[in-house]
Design an enzyme around this catalytic site. Structure first.
Site, PDB file in Angstrom:
ATOM      1  N   HIS A 197       0.822  -1.203   0.000  1.00 41.85           N
ATOM      2  CA  HIS A 197       0.000   0.000   0.000  1.00 41.85           C
ATOM      3  C   HIS A 197       0.869   1.272   0.000  1.00 41.85           C
ATOM      4  O   HIS A 197       0.358   2.368   0.193  1.00 41.85           O
ATOM      5  CB  HIS A 197      -0.934  -0.001   1.210  1.00 41.85           C
ATOM      6  CG  HIS A 197      -1.996  -1.048   1.119  1.00 41.85           C
ATOM      7  ND1 HIS A 197      -1.705  -2.394   1.185  1.00 41.85           N
ATOM      8  CD2 HIS A 197      -3.332  -0.962   0.938  1.00 41.85           C
ATOM      9  CE1 HIS A 197      -2.828  -3.083   1.072  1.00 41.85           C
ATOM     10  NE2 HIS A 197      -3.826  -2.244   0.917  1.00 41.85           N
TER      11      HIS A 197
ATOM     12  N   GLY B 181       0.401  -3.344  15.847  1.00 39.92           N
ATOM     13  CA  GLY B 181       1.275  -2.268  15.399  1.00 39.92           C
ATOM     14  C   GLY B 181       2.715  -2.389  15.845  1.00 39.92           C
ATOM     15  O   GLY B 181       3.587  -1.656  15.359  1.00 39.92           O
TER      16      GLY B 181
ATOM     17  N   TRP C 204     -17.616 -16.953   8.238  1.00 43.49           N
ATOM     18  CA  TRP C 204     -18.926 -16.282   8.245  1.00 43.49           C
ATOM     19  C   TRP C 204     -18.934 -15.027   9.114  1.00 43.49           C
ATOM     20  O   TRP C 204     -19.680 -14.094   8.842  1.00 43.49           O
ATOM     21  CB  TRP C 204     -20.014 -17.263   8.702  1.00 43.49           C
ATOM     22  CG  TRP C 204     -19.702 -17.981   9.991  1.00 43.49           C
ATOM     23  CD1 TRP C 204     -20.000 -17.572  11.248  1.00 43.49           C
ATOM     24  CD2 TRP C 204     -19.007 -19.232  10.128  1.00 43.49           C
ATOM     25  NE1 TRP C 204     -19.543 -18.486  12.180  1.00 43.49           N
ATOM     26  CE2 TRP C 204     -18.924 -19.517  11.510  1.00 43.49           C
ATOM     27  CE3 TRP C 204     -18.452 -20.140   9.219  1.00 43.49           C
ATOM     28  CZ2 TRP C 204     -18.315 -20.658  12.012  1.00 43.49           C
ATOM     29  CZ3 TRP C 204     -17.845 -21.288   9.712  1.00 43.49           C
ATOM     30  CH2 TRP C 204     -17.785 -21.531  11.090  1.00 43.49           C
ATOM     31  N   LYS C 205     -18.081 -15.004  10.143  1.00 49.11           N
ATOM     32  CA  LYS C 205     -18.045 -13.818  11.010  1.00 49.11           C
ATOM     33  C   LYS C 205     -17.456 -12.621  10.265  1.00 49.11           C
ATOM     34  O   LYS C 205     -17.961 -11.495  10.375  1.00 49.11           O
ATOM     35  CB  LYS C 205     -17.235 -14.125  12.268  1.00 49.11           C
ATOM     36  CG  LYS C 205     -17.876 -15.179  13.153  1.00 49.11           C
ATOM     37  CD  LYS C 205     -17.065 -15.448  14.392  1.00 49.11           C
ATOM     38  CE  LYS C 205     -17.716 -16.527  15.253  1.00 49.11           C
ATOM     39  NZ  LYS C 205     -16.946 -16.804  16.483  1.00 49.11           N
TER      40      LYS C 205
ATOM     41  N   ASP D  60      -4.510  -2.316  12.099  1.00 43.33           N
ATOM     42  CA  ASP D  60      -4.811  -1.969  10.703  1.00 43.33           C
ATOM     43  C   ASP D  60      -5.036  -3.277   9.960  1.00 43.33           C
ATOM     44  O   ASP D  60      -4.092  -4.002   9.675  1.00 43.33           O
ATOM     45  CB  ASP D  60      -3.646  -1.181  10.093  1.00 43.33           C
ATOM     46  CG  ASP D  60      -3.871  -0.819   8.634  1.00 43.33           C
ATOM     47  OD1 ASP D  60      -4.973  -1.096   8.116  1.00 43.33           O
ATOM     48  OD2 ASP D  60      -2.957  -0.257   8.013  1.00 43.33           O
TER      49      ASP D  60
END
Length: 325
Positions: free
Chosen positions: A37, A297, A218-219, A166
């Site tokens: 990113h 983090g 599914w959660k 994140d």
């Protein structure tokens, strides 16, 4: 890296101010080890500018105010510029009211969401941030992609290193899947479905139809849907369904919620409680002797320190492509 990216962005029409903010954000993401990113996104970002997807001159504007809650319109500008501005505004509202929320519509990819978690933490605020995306995961039990990997960020300021979660709601973000593809490596865990509707670790096979695997099965599917609903109704913007009508992901919806913990007047207690949780988490015997546990983090902060010392590892093909733009 930052200098080269700033020059490139000015070449494609950004003001020096905007070019510096975007270049700094991409460089810092790469410094934290999130090349997917950071530096790796630059060629695609430039392609979107050329196609007119990103309005280089646009500024996010406030369109409605409800006390400590505001709605903003990103006017299809840079997702990074819009995210920085809306995080700043949510911090301002939090410091004035204790809590502040900015809901943003008609924006573009914000790149690494953790950048804005760090931004809020540096300003002394807790943050809860999320965005919807184009559909790139099937809802649980479905065959085709209908839900997004909808990145979710939570940050907590802390003197000895901010805590920043994140995460995408997919097991791997598609930027990270592309990272493995560039390296010619398989994913360490299943990351999505291949053409035979089988779970796969092969980034090439998963990328063909962009059918990622939701975290928690599914959660994660349910969490993705809920985040999309919240981002859409709070911003009065586009849902993943409406985003899917575009050939390219644009016009997404985001939420920036900040809390100012100074209102409680117990900063020392907060630090003590956070450190207790971290110490308790660290103090566990690892399954593998060479491993250790981390708080959200912590590994990114470690990687940043290593990269500052040793230099950043960048894919040569990506760098060469950027230099040729």
């Amino acid at each position: 890296m930052q200098d080269e990216l700033q020059k490139l962005l000015v070449k494609y029409g950004f003001t020096n101010e905007y070019a510096l903010l975007i270049a700094k954000t991409h460089t810092e993401s790469t410094l934290f080890g999130v090349n997917s990113h950071g530096i790796n996104r630059i060629p695609l970002f430039i392609e979107y500018i050329k196609k007119g997807i990103i309005n280089i001159n646009a500024k996010a504007e406030k369109v409605e105010t409800f006390g400590s809650i505001e709605r903003w319109d990103g006017n299809f500008g840079s997702g990074v510029i819009n995210a920085i501005r809306c995080t700043d505004r949510a911090v301002e509202l939090a410091k004035a009211h204790g809590m502040g929320l900015v809901a943003l519509r008609n924006t573009n990819h914000w790149m690494r969401g953790g950048s804005y978690g760090h931004q809020a933490a540096e300003a002394g605020c807790i943050s809860i941030l999320f965005t919807n995306t184009q559909p790139n995961m099937p809802p649980w039990g479905g065959k085709d992609s209908r839900i997004g990997n909808n990145p979710f960020i939570v940050s907590i300021p802390r003197e000895n290193g901010h805590i920043v979660l994140d995460m995408a709601i997919s097991q791997f973000s598609f930027g990270k899947i592309n990272d493995y593809k560039l390296k010619g490596e398989k994913l360490p865990f299943f990351g999505g479905w291949d053409d035979n509707d089988e779970l796969s670790k092969d980034p090439k096979k998963i990328s063909l139809k962009e059918r990622g695997l939701p975290i928690g099965f599914w959660k994660g599917s349910a969490l993705s849907i809920i985040l999309d609903m919240l981002a859409t109704i709070l911003s009065a913007g586009n849902s993943t369904y409406r985003i899917s009508q575009n050939e390219i992901e644009t016009g997404i919806s985001q939420v920036y919620l900040c809390i100012y913990p100074e209102v409680f007047n117990d900063k020392a207690l907060q630090e003590k409680l956070l450190n207790e949780i971290i110490d308790y988490t660290h103090n566990v015997e690892p399954i593998h002797a060479e491993d250790k546990t981390y708080y959200p983090g912590e590994r990114s902060l470690k990687r940043k320190a290593e990269n500052l010392k040793n230099g950043i590892s960048v894919n040569k093909g990506i760098w060469d492509k950027i230099m040729s733009l």
